[in-house]
Design an enzyme around this catalytic site. Sequence first.
Site, PDB file in Angstrom:
ATOM      1  N   HIS A 124      77.745  -9.014 -62.089  1.00  0.00           N
ATOM      2  CA  HIS A 124      78.235 -10.230 -61.435  1.00  0.00           C
ATOM      3  C   HIS A 124      79.450  -9.985 -60.551  1.00  0.00           C
ATOM      4  CE1 HIS A 124      78.391 -14.518 -60.936  1.00  0.00           C
ATOM      5  NE2 HIS A 124      79.608 -14.626 -61.438  1.00  0.00           N
ATOM      6  N   ASP A 160      72.944  -8.760 -62.170  1.00  0.00           N
ATOM      7  CA  ASP A 160      73.829  -9.892 -62.446  1.00  0.00           C
ATOM      8  C   ASP A 160      73.291 -10.681 -63.635  1.00  0.00           C
ATOM      9  OD1 ASP A 160      75.330 -12.280 -62.389  1.00  0.00           O
ATOM     10  OD2 ASP A 160      75.560 -12.157 -60.215  1.00  0.00           O
ATOM     11  N   SER A 197      80.894 -16.361 -57.075  1.00  0.00           N
ATOM     12  CA  SER A 197      80.450 -17.185 -58.197  1.00  0.00           C
ATOM     13  C   SER A 197      80.726 -18.667 -57.888  1.00  0.00           C
ATOM     14  CB  SER A 197      81.141 -16.711 -59.476  1.00  0.00           C
ATOM     15  OG  SER A 197      80.504 -17.204 -60.631  1.00  0.00           O
TER      16      SER A 197
END
Length: 341
Positions: free
Chosen positions: A279, A251, A117
């Site tokens: 995610h 995601d 991320s």
Amino acid sequence: MEDVPVRRPARAARLRSVGAGELELQYRVVHGYRRAFRMAGQGPALVLIHGIGDSSATWTDLIPDLARTHTVIAPDLLGHGASDKPRADYSVAAYANGVRDLLTTLGIESATLLGHSLGGGVAMQFAYQFPERTERLVLVSAGGVGREVNPVLRLVSLPGSHLALSALRLPGMRLQVGLTVGLLRLLDTDLGRDAPELLTLVDALPDETARNAFIRTLRAVVDWRGQVVTMLDRCYLTEGMPTMLLWGDRDSVVPVRHAYGAHEAMPGSRLEIFEGAGHFPFHTDPARFLTLVEEFTGTTTPAHWSREHWRDLLCEGRPGVTAQGGATERDLREASERSAT
């Protein structure tokens, strides 16, 4: 013509177990701020960089396996986890500097960087700022590719969001949020799949100092329109650097189409999609995640950086890409407007 020395992938001579003490947090003071990190194992250096609001704890179930063949370093980024949370620069460039400085204090000159991320954006920025210290890149559901991001994060970037985050900790609010999450999961939505993990990030913001650091970090990379920085315009500089992209096809934070755009923009990169994962694919299917990372680091040669090659890439510039479903010229122009530097 003089031969160019090539760094070969070094492997640990034998597998070793990791003691519980190696997974405990350690600390270094850098520039006057306490930096927390976990460090375990022996072998080539592998740096694990967590996402926004998270900490090195997100990797604790994976570190023992990775540490059998690597020296694993998992920092708590400044403003996160057990690291200090000053009023400071929380940009991806500043985070890349912080990772470099921590590695320097630990005597580590180069490493494979694995980022999730926001951590993926930090890893990409590190590779851009310090290519001579980057052996490989593993980008997991990485930010910093396209503008699109979960609307909730865009809302949290707005003024007054610290009040909303504080309200989530009021008595009764957790129950209401939990019921909403349960409904989203019942409806089998992508957000419902990621919501429990995302809520743990909110729980990790126990006080105003932590919430302020979270919001300052978020506003450095996201505004009401979406992500505000990108590496898409300079991904061509990863030519010759082994790069693997890992993404969940469900995601809800950074859509999987960003994976395909990044894959197209990064010459020679490898893309692996985790079906049914959101995610956090390394939590959804840790066994496959570990297999992919270990196979990738064990079968690729660390990047060899040279000033001449870097200059040639910069002079040639990024190639125009117009393939369907990938990075168009419009995407690249937009990327330039959101460049990280």
